[in-house]
Enzyme design. Structure first.
Site, short mmCIF file in Angstrom:
data_model
loop_
_atom_site.label_atom_id
_atom_site.label_comp_id
_atom_site.label_asym_id
_atom_site.label_seq_id
_atom_site.Cartn_x
_atom_site.Cartn_y
_atom_site.Cartn_z
CB CYS A 61 17.94 -35.61 -0.64
SG CYS A 61 19.57 -35.17 -1.28
NE ARG A 62 19.65 -42.60 -5.69
CZ ARG A 62 20.74 -42.67 -6.44
NH1 ARG A 62 21.38 -41.57 -6.78
NH2 ARG A 62 21.20 -43.84 -6.84
#
Length: 109
Positions: A61-62
């Site tokens: 994810c980020r």
């Protein structure tokens, strides 16, 4: 929590990106499977079809929070899954390519 560093990943390793659509469109790892965490349960079948049967699912994810949640879920389902430490922020910082769907240079937002 099973975790892997970006630098330990090899070209061709299976990546599952669980960021939302706007993040994906801004830039992602080429070849990653995109299933936003907000749609993950409903679209779980897409992962089981795409993931290698005897390989590991590397979840990104980020920054690592959302992917950690999905990794734990997958491990509970008996899938060999690991969270990518630092997510796309570390991916980009390590000099790994970030692209758009059009194949242009992307950014991590």
């Amino acid at each position: 929590m099973p975790t892997v560093e970006v630098t330990d990943l090899k070209d061709g390793d299976f990546l599952l990106d669980v960021r939302e659509d706007d993040e994906w469109q801004a830039g992602h790892a080429e070849g990653a499977l995109h299933i936003p965490i907000s749609e993950f349960v409903a679209r779980y079948g897409e992962l089981t079809e795409a993931a290698p049967q005897d390989g590991r699912v590397n979840v990104i994810c980020r920054s690592g929070g959302r992917s950690a949640q999905v990794t734990m879920y997958l491990v509970q389902q008996g899938i060999d899954a690991v969270n990518i430490d630092g997510g796309m922020k570390h991916w980009e910082a390590a000099g790994r390519p970030v692209v758009t769907d059009a194949g242009q240079a992307g950014v991590v937002i």
